[in-house]
Design an enzyme around this catalytic site. Structure first.
Site, PDB file in Angstrom:
ATOM      1  N   GLY A 204       0.817  -1.212   0.000  1.00  0.00           N
ATOM      2  CA  GLY A 204       0.000   0.000   0.000  1.00  0.00           C
ATOM      3  C   GLY A 204       0.849   1.260   0.000  1.00  0.00           C
ATOM      4  O   GLY A 204       1.951   1.282   0.540  1.00  0.00           O
TER       5      GLY A 204
ATOM      6  N   ARG B 270       1.329  -5.726  -4.981  1.00  0.00           N
ATOM      7  CA  ARG B 270       1.358  -6.644  -3.840  1.00  0.00           C
ATOM      8  C   ARG B 270       1.824  -8.051  -4.201  1.00  0.00           C
ATOM      9  O   ARG B 270       1.579  -8.990  -3.450  1.00  0.00           O
ATOM     10  CB  ARG B 270      -0.033  -6.718  -3.199  1.00  0.00           C
TER      11      ARG B 270
ATOM     12  N   ASP C  24       5.289  -7.799   5.777  1.00  0.00           N
ATOM     13  CA  ASP C  24       5.350  -8.955   4.875  1.00  0.00           C
ATOM     14  C   ASP C  24       6.413  -8.762   3.793  1.00  0.00           C
ATOM     15  O   ASP C  24       7.168  -9.682   3.483  1.00  0.00           O
ATOM     16  CB  ASP C  24       3.985  -9.186   4.211  1.00  0.00           C
TER      17      ASP C  24
ATOM     18  N   LYS D 177       8.057   0.686   5.620  1.00  0.00           N
ATOM     19  CA  LYS D 177       6.964   1.517   5.106  1.00  0.00           C
ATOM     20  C   LYS D 177       5.623   0.964   5.565  1.00  0.00           C
ATOM     21  O   LYS D 177       5.460  -0.254   5.582  1.00  0.00           O
ATOM     22  CB  LYS D 177       7.005   1.474   3.574  1.00  0.00           C
ATOM     23  N   THR D 178       4.718   1.749   5.979  1.00  0.00           N
ATOM     24  CA  THR D 178       3.283   1.454   6.068  1.00  0.00           C
ATOM     25  C   THR D 178       2.609   2.529   6.912  1.00  0.00           C
ATOM     26  O   THR D 178       3.107   2.878   7.997  1.00  0.00           O
ATOM     27  CB  THR D 178       2.923   0.063   6.634  1.00  0.00           C
TER      28      THR D 178
ATOM     29  N   ASP E 147       0.089   2.011   8.460  1.00  0.00           N
ATOM     30  CA  ASP E 147      -0.558   1.305   9.572  1.00  0.00           C
ATOM     31  C   ASP E 147       0.215   1.440  10.891  1.00  0.00           C
ATOM     32  O   ASP E 147      -0.341   1.212  11.959  1.00  0.00           O
ATOM     33  CB  ASP E 147      -0.703  -0.189   9.250  1.00  0.00           C
TER      34      ASP E 147
HETATM   35  P1  FBP Z   1       0.530  -1.954   3.609  1.00  0.00           P
HETATM   36  O1  FBP Z   1       0.409  -2.873   4.772  1.00  0.00           O
HETATM   37  O2  FBP Z   1       0.982  -2.628   2.369  1.00  0.00           O
HETATM   38  O3  FBP Z   1       1.370  -0.743   3.924  1.00  0.00           O
HETATM   39  O4  FBP Z   1      -0.914  -1.372   3.284  1.00  0.00           O
HETATM   40  C1  FBP Z   1      -1.656  -0.728   4.246  1.00  0.00           C
HETATM   41  C2  FBP Z   1      -3.094  -0.517   3.863  1.00  0.00           C
HETATM   42  O5  FBP Z   1      -3.292   0.843   3.549  1.00  0.00           O
HETATM   43  C3  FBP Z   1      -4.037  -0.978   4.975  1.00  0.00           C
HETATM   44  O6  FBP Z   1      -4.235   0.030   5.931  1.00  0.00           O
HETATM   45  C4  FBP Z   1      -5.279  -1.340   4.201  1.00  0.00           C
HETATM   46  O7  FBP Z   1      -6.064  -2.297   4.885  1.00  0.00           O
HETATM   47  C5  FBP Z   1      -4.731  -1.924   2.947  1.00  0.00           C
HETATM   48  O8  FBP Z   1      -3.482  -1.289   2.728  1.00  0.00           O
HETATM   49  C6  FBP Z   1      -5.613  -1.725   1.743  1.00  0.00           C
HETATM   50  O9  FBP Z   1      -5.090  -2.447   0.684  1.00  0.00           O
HETATM   51  P2  FBP Z   1      -5.305  -2.080  -0.853  1.00  0.00           P
HETATM   52  O10 FBP Z   1      -4.462  -0.893  -1.143  1.00  0.00           O
HETATM   53  O11 FBP Z   1      -4.805  -3.286  -1.555  1.00  0.00           O
HETATM   54  O12 FBP Z   1      -6.749  -1.796  -1.034  1.00  0.00           O
END
Ligand code: FBP
Length: 542
Positions: A72, A136, A167, A193-194, A196
């Site tokens: 993400g 991803r 991951d 990075k994230t 979250d």
């Molecule tokens: P990462 O863990 O890859 O940083 O992504 C975080 C996130 O934004 C989460 O908060 C959310 O649940 C998810 O990605 C959404 O995924 P997508 O971008 O595939 O819709």
């Protein structure tokens, strides 16, 4: 224009000549024997810290680097890449940087672009991952590693930097181990990075993007609070991104002081049912109504549903069931529901049947490539407000509630992920990238770029590398036991949660909203460069 020209502040340790100081050998955070067996070549490496050197430690050789954005989006990714670019060019201007397109898949499928100074300059200090795109694709199979090696060899790339979450960094380490075991001269470095905020531990103080994203959400929550406090007629149910962990919700609560903020980790620890969570929210609505306040703000972490113990058990069984039944995805929706109900254990079948059809179906849909339920697609905010509405209707019949309940719903996630990075993220990301170039220059592989001491001015930040195996433990994923970086959830005995818990009753009844306003990019450091309440409490512990 002005923002593009911003020069991120580089920690003093990375100015000019740099030398690496090796720490002691390390161990994984748990399951040491298993992790050691799986990573014989990258386990136990020492932590490493960079300090200023009086003169160049060695002649800097020419090397090419590949970079990948994984998962993400998070504010600051472009600054990691520009820091990496400036870092590799500072070591030797002949060095080249290649970007693999649309995530790890770009490495496997040989889609890449050379990142030149002209390209980099267009993206400095901007949000988004569009410089090379993200994806991803999970890098985990030897065939993928071999395909990757073909293009790395062709481009004479001797190091790959993977910018990703827990991951993706786990997979970076798997790749590092694979190349090391084969004696292939390709180093792999990870960057945390994230948005979250769940990739953090003793060594990594925060993941980049969390600071900016929570500031953006807090700005908008503050705006809604002001609207709410002006009209005094709506209850706003606001779901916040963050996947499993509730760090984003907690940080936004600390910044804005809502009437309710649910913390999934607490729900799990107290073994609460969904009805009990609903009851808690309804009680706040009732108490405020008694004071004539038929309005309020509820923050909900997007992963809540996964933490309700009965639903957690259901998801675990569904994960195993789906992992072992590839034909399931091809079935009609009605047939899928019947299949699930007839194959689940009785307790889980009961939990599944008790959920609204839409939510139950969502739990059976495709996992992301890392095996996670796509919680951002589940409308928990609507589920919760609907259930609170029903509970209030009951209470009304029992003459225990006499208010008016008009709920509105919001979901904040995607709007924060590509915001222009705050000064903190702009500086932090640039330092992470620049530092990664130094790790490459030192010959490291299987390391994560680490920049610490983040509540201090950026000139005092401490830079170095942390062996990724150090952060790993064994967890069940896709129905199998796997080595993964331990996800950081909200700690209920941690200072950020305690600060929230100490005030939440007051915030529930009284209207104590804070309106943080937009991120400030120019102005005094006390206004513009401060990072999150979470890091502040974690480091100051009060
Ligand atoms: P990462 O863990 O890859 O940083 O992504 C975080 C996130 O934004 C989460 O908060 C959310 O649940 C998810 O990605 C959404 O995924 P997508 O971008 O595939 O819709």
């Amino acid at each position: 224009m002005q923002r593009a020209a911003y020069q991120p502040k580089l920690p003093a340790a990375l100015w000019g000549n740099v030398k690496a100081v090796m720490g002691a050998a390390t161990q994984s955070v748990a399951d040491q024997e298993e992790i050691k067996k799986l990573f014989p070549n990258t386990y136990g490496l020492p932590e490493l810290t960079f300090v200023k050197a009086d003169e160049a430690v060695a002649e800097n050789k020419v090397f090419n680097v590949g970079v990948i954005l994984s998962g993400g989006q998070a504010p600051g990714g472009h600054n990691v890449i520009s820091g990496l670019f400036d870092g590799v060019k500072a070591l030797n201007k002949e060095n080249r940087l290649y970007g693999f397109l649309m995530g790890p898949g770009g490495l496997v499928d040989h889609n890449y672009v050379e990142l030149t100074a002209e390209i980099i300059d267009e993206y400095r200090n901007t949000g988004g991952f569009d410089i090379i795109g993200s994806g991803r694709t999970k890098l985990e199979k030897p065939e993928q590693f071999e395909k990757g090696l073909e293009i790395l060899t062709k481009l004479n790339i001797s190091a790959v930097v993977i910018i990703g979450g827990d991951d993706s960094n786990t997979n970076a380490c798997v790749l590092a181990e694979y190349y090391k075991a084969k004696n292939v001269p390709v180093q792999v470095i990870g960057c945390p990075k994230t948005i979250d905020g769940d990739l953090k531990n003793e060594q990594i103080e925060t993941s980049f993007g969390f600071d900016t994203a929570t500031k953006v959400y807090s700005e908008v929550i503050g705006n809604i609070m002001r609207d709410c406090n002006s009209a005094k007629k709506y209850w706003h149910f606001i779901k916040l991104m963050g996947r499993s962990a509730s760090h984003i919700a907690l940080e936004c609560a600390l910044q804005t002081q809502p009437n309710v903020c649910i913390i999934s980790e607490e729900v799990e620890a107290k073994n609460l049912t969904l009805n009990q969570v609903v009851d808690q929210v309804a009680q706040v609505v009732v108490a405020r109504a008694e004071q004539g306040n038929n309005y309020g703000i509820v923050l909900i972490p997007e992963g809540l549903i996964e933490f309700i113990p009965a639903i957690k058990a259901l998801i675990a069984e569904l994960n195993d069931m789906l992992a072992h039944n590839p034909e399931f995805a091809a079935m009609e929706a009605a047939a899928q529901r019947d299949y699930v109900l007839s194959h689940l254990s009785p307790a889980n079948a009961e939990a599944f049947a008790s959920l609204p059809m839409g939510v139950a179906r969502q739990l059976t849909l495709d996992r992301d490539p890392h095996g996670n339920v796509q919680v951002s697609l589940i409308e928990t905010e609507k589920l919760l407000s609907e259930m609170v509405g029903k509970r209030l209707a009951q209470l009304k019949e029992e003459k225990k509630y006499n208010g008016k309940f008009s709920p509105l719903h919001h979901f904040f996630g995607y709007e924060g992920r590509c915001a222009a990075p705050s000064n903190f993220d702009a500086d932090y990301c640039y330092a992470l990238g620049f530092n990664a170039a130094q790790l490459i220059n030192c010959g490291c592989t299987g390391y994560m770029s680490s920049v610490r001491n983040l509540t201090k001015p950026s000139s005092e930040w401490i830079c170095g590398g942390i062996p990724i195996t150090m952060m790993m433990n064994i967890e069940r994923r896709h129905g199998e036991l796997k080595p993964v970086i331990k996800k950081a959830l909200v700690e209920l005995d941690g200072a950020p949660f305690k600060a929230f818990a100490a005030h939440r009753e007051e915030w529930a009844l009284n209207t104590c909203y804070i309106y943080p306003g937009p991120i400030q990019y120019f102005g005094p450091a006390e206004v513009c460069d401060q990072t999150t309440r979470t890091i502040f409490y974690e480091q100051n512990k009060d």
